[in-house]
Scaffold this motif. Structure first.
Motif, PDB file in Angstrom:
ATOM      1  N   VAL A 366       0.853  -1.195   0.000  1.00 54.28           N
ATOM      2  CA  VAL A 366       0.000   0.000   0.000  1.00 54.28           C
ATOM      3  C   VAL A 366       0.882   1.236   0.000  1.00 54.28           C
ATOM      4  CG1 VAL A 366      -1.796   1.281   1.231  1.00 54.28           C
ATOM      5  CG2 VAL A 366      -1.827  -1.230   1.235  1.00 54.28           C
ATOM      6  N   ARG A 367       0.619   2.120  -0.951  1.00 54.07           N
ATOM      7  CA  ARG A 367       1.330   3.418  -1.002  1.00 54.07           C
ATOM      8  C   ARG A 367       0.386   4.491  -0.458  1.00 54.07           C
ATOM      9  NH1 ARG A 367       2.878   0.235  -5.052  1.00 54.07           N
ATOM     10  NH2 ARG A 367       5.111   0.027  -5.446  1.00 54.07           N
ATOM     11  N   THR A 398      10.439  10.140   4.665  1.00 54.38           N
ATOM     12  CA  THR A 398      10.430  11.318   5.524  1.00 54.38           C
ATOM     13  C   THR A 398       9.594  11.068   6.773  1.00 54.38           C
ATOM     14  OG1 THR A 398       8.574  12.200   4.251  1.00 54.38           O
ATOM     15  CG2 THR A 398      10.790  12.905   3.613  1.00 54.38           C
ATOM     16  N   ASN A 399       8.518  10.298   6.635  1.00 54.82           N
ATOM     17  CA  ASN A 399       7.763   9.843   7.792  1.00 54.82           C
ATOM     18  C   ASN A 399       6.994   8.593   7.394  1.00 54.82           C
ATOM     19  OD1 ASN A 399       4.947  10.499   6.946  1.00 54.82           O
ATOM     20  ND2 ASN A 399       5.773  12.581   6.875  1.00 54.82           N
ATOM     21  N   ARG A 400       6.479   7.867   8.360  1.00 56.69           N
ATOM     22  CA  ARG A 400       5.899   6.555   8.108  1.00 56.69           C
ATOM     23  C   ARG A 400       4.671   6.618   7.217  1.00 56.69           C
ATOM     24  NH1 ARG A 400       4.125   3.974  13.630  1.00 56.69           N
ATOM     25  NH2 ARG A 400       3.649   2.264  12.214  1.00 56.69           N
ATOM     26  N   GLU A 401       4.027   7.782   7.130  1.00 57.59           N
ATOM     27  CA  GLU A 401       2.799   7.861   6.350  1.00 57.59           C
ATOM     28  C   GLU A 401       3.056   8.175   4.887  1.00 57.59           C
ATOM     29  OE1 GLU A 401      -0.327  10.051   8.118  1.00 57.59           O
ATOM     30  OE2 GLU A 401       0.106   9.375  10.147  1.00 57.59           O
ATOM     31  N   LYS A 402       4.324   8.316   4.476  1.00 59.03           N
ATOM     32  CA  LYS A 402       4.614   8.602   3.069  1.00 59.03           C
ATOM     33  C   LYS A 402       5.329   7.455   2.387  1.00 59.03           C
ATOM     34  CE  LYS A 402       4.698  13.640   3.382  1.00 59.03           C
ATOM     35  NZ  LYS A 402       5.484  14.865   3.123  1.00 59.03           N
ATOM     36  N   GLY A 403       5.642   6.378   3.112  1.00 59.25           N
ATOM     37  CA  GLY A 403       6.345   5.252   2.518  1.00 59.25           C
ATOM     38  C   GLY A 403       5.402   4.105   2.208  1.00 59.25           C
ATOM     39  N   PRO A 404       5.825   3.213   1.288  1.00 56.44           N
ATOM     40  CA  PRO A 404       4.993   2.033   0.998  1.00 56.44           C
ATOM     41  C   PRO A 404       5.050   1.042   2.162  1.00 56.44           C
ATOM     42  CG  PRO A 404       7.076   1.893  -0.177  1.00 56.44           C
ATOM     43  CD  PRO A 404       7.059   3.241   0.488  1.00 56.44           C
ATOM     44  N   ALA A 405       3.980   0.344   2.367  1.00 53.13           N
ATOM     45  CA  ALA A 405       3.897  -0.626   3.459  1.00 53.13           C
ATOM     46  C   ALA A 405       3.395  -1.964   2.915  1.00 53.13           C
ATOM     47  CB  ALA A 405       2.977  -0.126   4.556  1.00 53.13           C
ATOM     48  N   VAL A 406       3.970  -3.031   3.456  1.00 53.09           N
ATOM     49  CA  VAL A 406       3.451  -4.374   3.173  1.00 53.09           C
ATOM     50  C   VAL A 406       2.483  -4.711   4.299  1.00 53.09           C
ATOM     51  CG1 VAL A 406       4.000  -6.809   2.854  1.00 53.09           C
ATOM     52  CG2 VAL A 406       5.587  -5.059   2.037  1.00 53.09           C
ATOM     53  N   ILE A 407       1.227  -4.939   3.942  1.00 52.90           N
ATOM     54  CA  ILE A 407       0.190  -5.142   4.952  1.00 52.90           C
ATOM     55  C   ILE A 407      -0.528  -6.471   4.702  1.00 52.90           C
ATOM     56  CG2 ILE A 407      -1.903  -4.199   6.022  1.00 52.90           C
ATOM     57  CD1 ILE A 407      -1.074  -1.459   5.100  1.00 52.90           C
ATOM     58  N   VAL A 421     -11.037  -3.562  -0.727  1.00 48.22           N
ATOM     59  CA  VAL A 421     -10.331  -2.910  -1.838  1.00 48.22           C
ATOM     60  C   VAL A 421     -11.135  -1.721  -2.373  1.00 48.22           C
ATOM     61  CG1 VAL A 421      -9.067  -4.993  -2.485  1.00 48.22           C
ATOM     62  CG2 VAL A 421     -11.273  -4.544  -3.543  1.00 48.22           C
ATOM     63  N   LYS A 422     -12.448  -1.810  -2.288  1.00 44.09           N
ATOM     64  CA  LYS A 422     -13.276  -0.681  -2.732  1.00 44.09           C
ATOM     65  C   LYS A 422     -13.020   0.545  -1.867  1.00 44.09           C
ATOM     66  CE  LYS A 422     -18.059   0.726  -3.579  1.00 44.09           C
ATOM     67  NZ  LYS A 422     -19.500   0.341  -3.484  1.00 44.09           N
ATOM     68  N   ARG A 423     -12.929   0.348  -0.547  1.00 46.09           N
ATOM     69  CA  ARG A 423     -12.682   1.470   0.364  1.00 46.09           C
ATOM     70  C   ARG A 423     -11.269   2.028   0.181  1.00 46.09           C
ATOM     71  NH1 ARG A 423     -15.687  -2.057   3.612  1.00 46.09           N
ATOM     72  NH2 ARG A 423     -13.813  -2.913   4.602  1.00 46.09           N
ATOM     73  N   MET A 424     -10.289   1.177  -0.157  1.00 41.25           N
ATOM     74  CA  MET A 424      -8.938   1.681  -0.437  1.00 41.25           C
ATOM     75  C   MET A 424      -8.958   2.618  -1.635  1.00 41.25           C
ATOM     76  SD  MET A 424      -5.864  -1.044   0.286  1.00 41.25           S
ATOM     77  CE  MET A 424      -6.575  -2.591  -0.234  1.00 41.25           C
ATOM     78  N   GLU A 425      -9.650   2.193  -2.685  1.00 44.07           N
ATOM     79  CA  GLU A 425      -9.699   3.006  -3.907  1.00 44.07           C
ATOM     80  C   GLU A 425     -10.465   4.312  -3.669  1.00 44.07           C
ATOM     81  OE1 GLU A 425     -11.491   0.219  -6.528  1.00 44.07           O
ATOM     82  OE2 GLU A 425      -9.664  -0.979  -6.792  1.00 44.07           O
ATOM     83  N   GLU A 432      -0.976  -2.677  -4.445  1.00 39.57           N
ATOM     84  CA  GLU A 432      -0.617  -3.793  -5.315  1.00 39.57           C
ATOM     85  C   GLU A 432      -0.949  -5.077  -4.556  1.00 39.57           C
ATOM     86  OE1 GLU A 432       3.195  -5.281  -8.045  1.00 39.57           O
ATOM     87  OE2 GLU A 432       3.382  -3.555  -6.687  1.00 39.57           O
ATOM     88  N   TYR A 433      -1.767  -5.922  -5.181  1.00 43.14           N
ATOM     89  CA  TYR A 433      -2.234  -7.144  -4.528  1.00 43.14           C
ATOM     90  C   TYR A 433      -1.187  -8.241  -4.710  1.00 43.14           C
ATOM     91  CZ  TYR A 433      -5.543 -10.840  -3.151  1.00 43.14           C
ATOM     92  OH  TYR A 433      -6.170 -11.884  -2.519  1.00 43.14           O
ATOM     93  N   LEU A 434      -0.687  -8.790  -3.581  1.00 42.67           N
ATOM     94  CA  LEU A 434       0.440  -9.723  -3.641  1.00 42.67           C
ATOM     95  C   LEU A 434       0.040 -11.184  -3.753  1.00 42.67           C
ATOM     96  CD1 LEU A 434       2.887  -8.190  -0.988  1.00 42.67           C
ATOM     97  CD2 LEU A 434       2.784  -7.801  -3.457  1.00 42.67           C
TER      98      LEU A 434
END
Length: 445
Positions: A366-367, A398-407, A421-425, A432-434
């Motif tokens: 998630v970006r 620069t801070n945790r809320e601007k980097g990509p995360a594996v969730i 996924v609808k709420r993410m969009e 990116e779905y892994l």
């Protein structure tokens, strides 16, 4: 008179010799098929060595499939799998000269334990080659069963490497190699499972489900049933990631798979035996595969519902029942539970595979949007009320809320994924779905 009699004797002798030669040639050309007398002899050999394991009716499975489901409990066997039957039957029949030299095998699991137990019981020397990657639990089991009679040699990363070194050792020392499945006495020993099943049943068996790895169990039990209970339909079951018998039967020849999924380690081989293939093509009525994820789900169900602790290969036959739920209604069905040597450390992996297969666990990269409070928005708005974050890794810039995360997110119902996924969009989260990218998924998770 004498001359005529002698000539007549010579003629009769010649005819007799011709018939002997012809019969020997026919026997030489005839492919191996387990005989009832050899299987019966194997049962006698195994008396006081291998347990006559119970054939139990399973109430939960019987109700689920509206039939009579019986489990042949080889998970309760002396070494917690049927492998002791073939191993001991083979070793006990070796000539004294071979027994004095000792035996060698290559195995990372149940066959090694069967050989180790046999060496200890017969008080002979044994060498067991195992891949260096073998879990410590299995090594300890072999040590326990073999005691001072067995030497364990860890070598290479794969079974093939261990087998090659074991065979090289045999050539050098003259010790006998004990194959895990492709051997007549091994097959006949495993066949005693079928003998016991028919001894313990009052009514005809309509379906028999047999787990298939190298094919020793299926060849032995299948051959016994075809001779004693020919109307029983025999179903062979392999893991989806290692369908070596199914592919070979479809091709009409024994083929070797280039790659396999080794998760179901007790039933994952790249190539089945030459002997076992020839027998199985005569005795197996249908060959099916089951997904590894579904096997994991079944292992957890059997533990939670029936308190059964079963290894992945041991759950194969039961897992296949779903594919035959219409056919088996009102029928008498036997599933062979082949073993219970399941390392407790694998349970997390088993649970993970089950959740992924059932569509209850999902991994994303998630970006987060370039705005403050994006992480809180994700937790408060994107996640459903019953969704659970089970994995979180982020790359801090620069801070945790601007980097990509594996969730990793676990949902309660399979359909909850679509709302997630609808709420993410809708909230501007690029993802990116892994789960559908196995190479990246394995690397990250």
């Amino acid at each position: 008179m004498m001359r005529r009699s002698l000539t007549g004797n010579k003629t009769r002798l010649s005819v007799y010799c011709y018939l002997c030669i012809k019969r020997n040639r026919m026997n030489a050309d005839k492919k191996y098929f387990p005989r009832l007398e050899d299987i019966t002899q194997a049962k006698i050999t195994l008396n006081k060595i291998a347990s006559h394991t119970p054939l139990e009716k399973n109430r939960n499975l019987s109700e689920e499939f509206n039939s009579n489901i019986f489990l042949k409990r080889e998970d309760l066997q002396t070494v917690r799998s049927y492998k002791i039957r073939g191993a001991y039957n083979k070793i006990a029949q070796l000539p004294k000269s071979s027994l004095q030299k000792g035996v060698v095998c290559a195995s990372a699991g149940n066959h090694a334990q069967g050989v180790a137990f046999s060496c200890s019981r017969l008080n002979i020397k044994g060498k067991i080659y195992m891949p260096a990657t073998t879990p410590k639990q299995k090594i300890r089991q072999v040590e326990m069963f073999g005691k001072k009679n067995v030497e364990i040699i860890l070598t290479g990363d794969t079974y093939d490497t261990a087998e090659n070194e074991a065979k090289a050792d045999c050539k050098k020392t003259g010790m006998a190699f004990i194959h895990p499945f492709d051997d007549e006495q091994i097959i006949e020993g495993q066949a005693t499972v079928g003998l016991e099943i028919l001894q313990d049943t009052k009514d005809p068996i309509d379906y028999l489900f047999i787990p298939v790895g190298g094919g020793g169990l299926a060849a032995g039990v299948g051959a016994y049933f075809k001779q004693v209970s020919p109307k029983t339909k025999i179903i062979g079951v392999e893991p989806e990631g290692a369908p070596s018998m199914k592919k070979s039967l479809e091709a009409g020849k024994n083929i070797e798979l280039s790659t396999i999924d080794k998760f179901v380690d007790g039933a994952s081989v790249q190539k089945v035996g030459a002997l076992t293939f020839d027998v199985c093509r005569e005795v197996i009525d249908e060959m099916v595969t089951v997904p590894e994820g579904r096997i994991c789900t079944k292992i957890l169900e059997l533990y939670n519902h029936d308190a059964l602790v079963i290894e992945p290969a041991g759950a194969l036959s039961i897992t296949a029942l779903e594919q035959f739920q219409n056919e088996v209604k009102g029928k008498n069905v036997v599933c062979i539970v082949s073993g219970s040597n399941n390392d407790i450390t694998r349970m997390e992996e088993i649970k993970e595979r089950s959740l992924l297969f059932e569509g209850l666990k999902h991994y994303f990269i998630v970006r987060f949007p370039q705005r403050a409070g994006a992480l809180r928005t994700f937790v408060d708005v994107v996640l459903g009320p019953n969704d659970d974050v089970t994995h979180f890794e982020y790359s801090k810039k620069t801070n945790r809320e601007k980097g990509p995360a594996v969730i990793g997110i676990e949902v309660q119902q399979k359909e909850d994924y679509y709302g997630l996924v609808k709420r993410m969009e809708e909230n501007g989260f690029i993802y990116e779905y892994l789960n559908e990218k196995p190479d990246l998924f394995q690397f990250l998770v």
